[in-house]
Write an enzyme that holds these catalytic residues in place. Structure first.
Site, PDB file in Angstrom:
ATOM      1  N   GLU A   1       0.821  -1.224   0.000  1.00 43.92           N
ATOM      2  CA  GLU A   1       0.000   0.000   0.000  1.00 43.92           C
ATOM      3  C   GLU A   1       0.844   1.259   0.000  1.00 43.92           C
ATOM      4  O   GLU A   1       0.529   2.235  -0.678  1.00 43.92           O
ATOM      5  CB  GLU A   1      -0.957   0.019   1.199  1.00 43.92           C
ATOM      6  CG  GLU A   1      -2.105  -0.975   1.127  1.00 43.92           C
ATOM      7  CD  GLU A   1      -1.713  -2.349   1.629  1.00 43.92           C
ATOM      8  OE1 GLU A   1      -0.545  -2.523   2.042  1.00 43.92           O
ATOM      9  OE2 GLU A   1      -2.566  -3.249   1.598  1.00 43.92           O
TER      10      GLU A   1
ATOM     11  N   PHE B   1      -9.595  -2.468   2.434  1.00 44.17           N
ATOM     12  CA  PHE B   1     -10.313  -2.100   3.653  1.00 44.17           C
ATOM     13  C   PHE B   1      -9.621  -0.841   4.184  1.00 44.17           C
ATOM     14  O   PHE B   1      -8.397  -0.816   4.251  1.00 44.17           O
ATOM     15  CB  PHE B   1     -10.233  -3.202   4.716  1.00 44.17           C
ATOM     16  CG  PHE B   1     -10.984  -4.458   4.369  1.00 44.17           C
ATOM     17  CD1 PHE B   1     -10.503  -5.333   3.412  1.00 44.17           C
ATOM     18  CD2 PHE B   1     -12.172  -4.778   5.023  1.00 44.17           C
ATOM     19  CE1 PHE B   1     -11.200  -6.495   3.091  1.00 44.17           C
ATOM     20  CE2 PHE B   1     -12.875  -5.938   4.710  1.00 44.17           C
ATOM     21  CZ  PHE B   1     -12.393  -6.800   3.743  1.00 44.17           C
TER      22      PHE B   1
ATOM     23  N   HIS C   1     -10.761  -4.943  10.335  1.00 43.15           N
ATOM     24  CA  HIS C   1     -11.376  -4.872   9.010  1.00 43.15           C
ATOM     25  C   HIS C   1     -12.715  -4.149   9.027  1.00 43.15           C
ATOM     26  O   HIS C   1     -13.505  -4.289   8.108  1.00 43.15           O
ATOM     27  CB  HIS C   1     -11.622  -6.284   8.447  1.00 43.15           C
ATOM     28  CG  HIS C   1     -10.406  -6.955   7.891  1.00 43.15           C
ATOM     29  ND1 HIS C   1      -9.359  -7.364   8.668  1.00 43.15           N
ATOM     30  CD2 HIS C   1     -10.073  -7.289   6.623  1.00 43.15           C
ATOM     31  CE1 HIS C   1      -8.441  -7.939   7.894  1.00 43.15           C
ATOM     32  NE2 HIS C   1      -8.838  -7.896   6.654  1.00 43.15           N
TER      33      HIS C   1
HETATM   34  C1  LIG Z   1      -2.070  -4.378   4.785  1.00 41.96           C
HETATM   35  C2  LIG Z   1      -3.066  -5.296   4.176  1.00 41.96           C
HETATM   36  N1  LIG Z   1      -3.317  -5.212   2.865  1.00 41.96           N
HETATM   37  C3  LIG Z   1      -4.213  -6.034   2.287  1.00 41.96           C
HETATM   38  C4  LIG Z   1      -4.873  -6.963   3.030  1.00 41.96           C
HETATM   39  C5  LIG Z   1      -5.918  -7.872   2.387  1.00 41.96           C
HETATM   40  N2  LIG Z   1      -5.373  -9.205   2.320  1.00 41.96           N
HETATM   41  C6  LIG Z   1      -5.608 -10.124   3.279  1.00 41.96           C
HETATM   42  S1  LIG Z   1      -4.823 -11.540   3.007  1.00 41.96           S
HETATM   43  C7  LIG Z   1      -4.145 -10.979   1.596  1.00 41.96           C
HETATM   44  C8  LIG Z   1      -3.254 -11.853   0.793  1.00 41.96           C
HETATM   45  C9  LIG Z   1      -2.059 -12.255   1.562  1.00 41.96           C
HETATM   46  O1  LIG Z   1      -1.290 -13.065   0.788  1.00 41.96           O
HETATM   47  P1  LIG Z   1      -0.101 -13.889   1.410  1.00 41.96           P
HETATM   48  O2  LIG Z   1       0.732 -12.988   2.266  1.00 41.96           O
HETATM   49  O3  LIG Z   1       0.577 -14.573   0.309  1.00 41.96           O
HETATM   50  O4  LIG Z   1      -0.781 -14.910   2.384  1.00 41.96           O
HETATM   51  P2  LIG Z   1      -1.763 -16.103   2.009  1.00 41.96           P
HETATM   52  O5  LIG Z   1      -3.143 -15.530   1.998  1.00 41.96           O
HETATM   53  O6  LIG Z   1      -1.348 -16.640   0.695  1.00 41.96           O
HETATM   54  O7  LIG Z   1      -1.599 -17.075   3.110  1.00 41.96           O
HETATM   55  C10 LIG Z   1      -4.543  -9.677   1.349  1.00 41.96           C
HETATM   56  C11 LIG Z   1      -4.152  -8.866   0.176  1.00 41.96           C
HETATM   57  C12 LIG Z   1      -4.613  -7.001   4.406  1.00 41.96           C
HETATM   58  N3  LIG Z   1      -5.255  -7.855   5.213  1.00 41.96           N
HETATM   59  N4  LIG Z   1      -3.691  -6.176   4.944  1.00 41.96           N
END
Ligand SMILES: Cc1ncc(C[n+]2csc(CCOP(=O)(O)OP(=O)(O)O)c2C)c(N)n1
Lengths: 325, 335
Positions: free
Chosen positions: B70, B93, B139
């Site tokens: 972000e 969010f 969230h």
């Molecule tokens: C700072 C932030 N940005 C976006 C999100 C939304 N979000 C939640 S999980 C996720 C994907 C995370 O991917 P990864 O780190 O590869 O973990 P995985 O879900 O594959 O276990 C996103 C974009 C968030 N929770 N926090």
């Protein structure tokens, strides 16, 4: 690392923990369908060998931090599944009194510093836990679990740097399931994760996360280094993610064939069975008995959660501060 | 006029303006969901389905799925806005604004002023906000007071599908950084939305319901709560007027003051935490500027000063309810 280095009993325990995570997740998915678990959850199924292989190297008082996909890490670190299930159902008997939910399960008594709703937020917090261990001279180590997507948050790089210049007893475990939500890692990540760590002079190991023995061996090396004052290590663990990103995800960005192949060829539980069978260390019947016992345990957790009361309304404004007025 | 969902209204605005102005680009995590992965295209249409079809219509150069970074992509959007593009960046969010608050409040919000007016930053940051989805404390926040506090940012909080479309088109055409907040629980609400393009100016409150006994000022999703309360009050013979400010920065002070002058009894409904909030801000404004017209104390119906809880019974109790609004209104009418 081979299965032969474990006792029979240890092998059964490793299997039991992986199976517990798997069944916990499958059951949660099923219970989501009843509508009684509020919101959505992010399931860990498929990635069990990573959490279990790492946590098996940890003492009870070592620290871990987790992600939004936190159930597996919690179970591997020994958090009580009754409390976890009750938390998912939003009940007062939950690990966090029903106030946290799936994404915020924490249990400080087990060194579990929390699942986290903010991607990558666990990494600096875990640096802090490692700093506590170092300054208080407790000999504890700290593990920060994160996903491949998290690797692109700036705070990951900042944490690597901090961990190295402070020589913290920390292990960054990057669980690469190929996706951040619906976006493929290949589409959004430049270079290699291990080289990112190495550019901070942090040793990095690439690991097959469907093989609990490989994870265990790599984590062993990392934990040993951390405890001996040798500073941080990064593990880049390759894992499959069985379900969609979250429990309501139609998962349409992967083909059914792809998903079937993943379950067929990259399953840590069948992989484990195959490995121990080859060296004829554990009877398959014994593992079947574990399956049945785990099933019963999860059943009990669900029934207990369903029977438990919701938190009292007064809980709305408690725990915000230790003391306010 | 056609009935459309809030989600659809936003989608139409995005399609329209991207088609009209080639400088408009979009970026965000999972904006298309799966774009680029193994040939799959637009699997999700965005995390909440708002950006569906944009990839097909405008291609990956203008619809960019970003890494989970972000600070980098919101900063890049601010920089692109400063240099000739008109980016719409999405924070999935609004809670995640924590990761990139520097780029929003110290960079984008300040460019124009610090550079002596010799710059503009036509940036729109869209984000979801609000409680009700059982998603826990990280969230579900209603963080608009934080942005409203920062000079240089405009803050838009639509409550109906009609307003969502008109305000989004206005936001994209505006030359200042705009925080555009979409309540997750409003996406499926349906209302009349014209097919063509139209804009709604910022700083113009909407009179959502006419009435004479009590003035209810409600923000975002709370307009629905206020409407439910007004129906209950009507059953008791009390006529409630509802005003939706639509933008908290700029704030339509004139309309709020004018209606307060004539009605004299005010309830403010705000989902955000109460300290240093839009509710306290508006109530201070009214107390300052038209104290003499007030026939009773201004009543605030807000969330408690606590994070959003997970347990459903607690989350329901957290969100301001129509009953609480009715109670607040009757308490000042019976005085
Ligand atoms: C700072 C932030 N940005 C976006 C999100 C939304 N979000 C939640 S999980 C996720 C994907 C995370 O991917 P990864 O780190 O590869 O973990 P995985 O879900 O594959 O276990 C996103 C974009 C968030 N929770 N926090």
């Amino acid at each position: 690392m081979s299965a032969l280095q474990f006792s029979r009993e240890e092998l059964v325990n490793v299997y039991r923990t992986m199976r517990t995570i798997r069944r916990f997740e499958e059951r949660v998915m099923q219970e989501m369908g009843t509508g009684d678990i509020p919101g959505n959850t992010h399931l860990y199924a498929g990635q069990e060998a990573s959490a279990v292989g790492v946590c098996l190297q940890l003492r009870d008082d070592d620290y871990i931090s987790s992600t939004h996909r936190g159930h597996g890490h919690s179970i591997a670190k020994g958090v009580d599944i009754d409390g976890m299930m009750a938390e998912l159902f939003g009940r007062a008997s939950g690990t966090c009194g029903g106030k946290g939910g799936s994404m915020h399960i924490a249990d400080l008594r087990k060194g579990m510093l929390g699942a986290n709703g903010i991607v990558a937020a666990g990494a600096p917090i875990t640096c802090g836990a490692a700093l506590s261990a170092k300054l208080l001279g407790t000999g504890q180590v700290a593990v920060a679990f994160a996903g491949d997507g998290a690797m692109n948050e700036g705070v990951m790089s900042e944490s690597f740097n901090l961990a190295k210049i402070w020589m913290l007893p920390i292990i960054f475990v990057i669980e690469d399931n190929g996706f951040g939500e619906a976006t493929a890692n290949a589409y959004v990540s430049a270079g290699s994760f291990t080289r990112r760590a190495e550019s901070y002079d942090i040793p990095a190991i690439e690991v097959d996360g469907t093989d609990v023995f490989s994870v265990y061996a790599a984590a062993g090396e990392a934990v040993e280094r951390a405890r001996a004052g040798g500073g941080p290590t990064m593990l880049h663990v390759h894992v499959p993610r069985y379900y969609g990103h979250y429990s309501g995800d139609p998962d349409t960005y992967r083909t059914p064939e792809e998903k079937a192949a993943m379950r067929r060829e990259r399953d840590c539980l069948s992989n484990f069975r195959k490995r121990v069978k080859e060296v004829s260390l554990v009877e398959m019947a014994e593992l079947d008995a574990v399956d049945a016992a785990v099933e019963a345990e999860i059943d009990r957790a669900v029934s207990a959660a369903r029977a438990a009361p919701f938190p009292p309304l007064a809980a709305l404004t408690t725990d915000v501060y230790v003391k306010y007025l | 006029m056609a009935q459309k969902s809030f989600r659809q209204a936003l989608n139409e605005a995005l399609h329209f303006e991207m088609g009209r102005d080639p400088r408009v680009i979009m970026m965000g995590e999972d904006l298309t969901g799966g774009a680029g992965a193994n040939g799959v295209k637009d699997a999700w249409g965005g995390p909440f389905g708002v950006t569906r079809g944009l990839l097909d219509a405008f291609g990956p150069e203008r619809i960019r799925d970003t890494p989970i970074s972000e600070a980098a992509f919101i900063g890049a959007a601010a920089g692109a806005a400063l240099t000739g593009l008109r980016p719409i960046a999405e924070i999935m969010f609004v809670d995640f604004a924590g990761v990139c608050l520097d780029q929003i409040m110290n960079q984008a919000a300040k460019f124009r002023f610090m550079f002596g007016g010799r710059a503009k930053t036509p940036l729109v940051i869209r984000a979801t906000y609000g409680a009700g989805s059982r998603s826990g404390s990280q969230h579900t926040q209603a963080l608009y007071p934080i942005f409203t506090h920062i000079p240089g940012l405009k803050v838009v909080i639509p409550s109906t599908p009609y307003d969502a479309k008109g305000l989004l088109l206005q936001a994209i055409r505006d030359d200042d950084p705009v925080i555009f907040l979409e309540h997750k629980m409003l996406y499926d609400t349906v209302g009349e939305v014209p097919d063509g393009a139209y804009t709604i100016p910022f700083g113009e409150a909407r009179v959502a319901r006419d009435g004479k006994d009590v003035l209810i000022i409600a923000i975002g999703r709370m307009v629905q709560v206020a409407e439910e309360a007004a129906r209950k009050l009507a059953a008791e013979g009390i006529s409630a007027c509802i005003i939706d400010p639509r933008t908290t920065s700029p704030l339509d002070e004139d309309t709020l003051l004018e209606f307060t002058e004539t009605i004299g009894r005010v309830v403010i409904v705000d989902e955000a935490n109460p300290r240093c909030s839009v509710a306290t801000d508006i109530s201070a404004l009214l107390a300052d500027k038209c104290f003499d017209a007030l026939k009773a104390p201004i009543k605030l119906v807000t969330a408690p000063h606590a994070p959003v809880p997970y347990a459903p019974n607690l989350e329901d109790a957290y969100i301001p309810s129509a009953d609480a609004v009715v109670k607040a209104a009757t308490s000042i009418i019976k005085r």
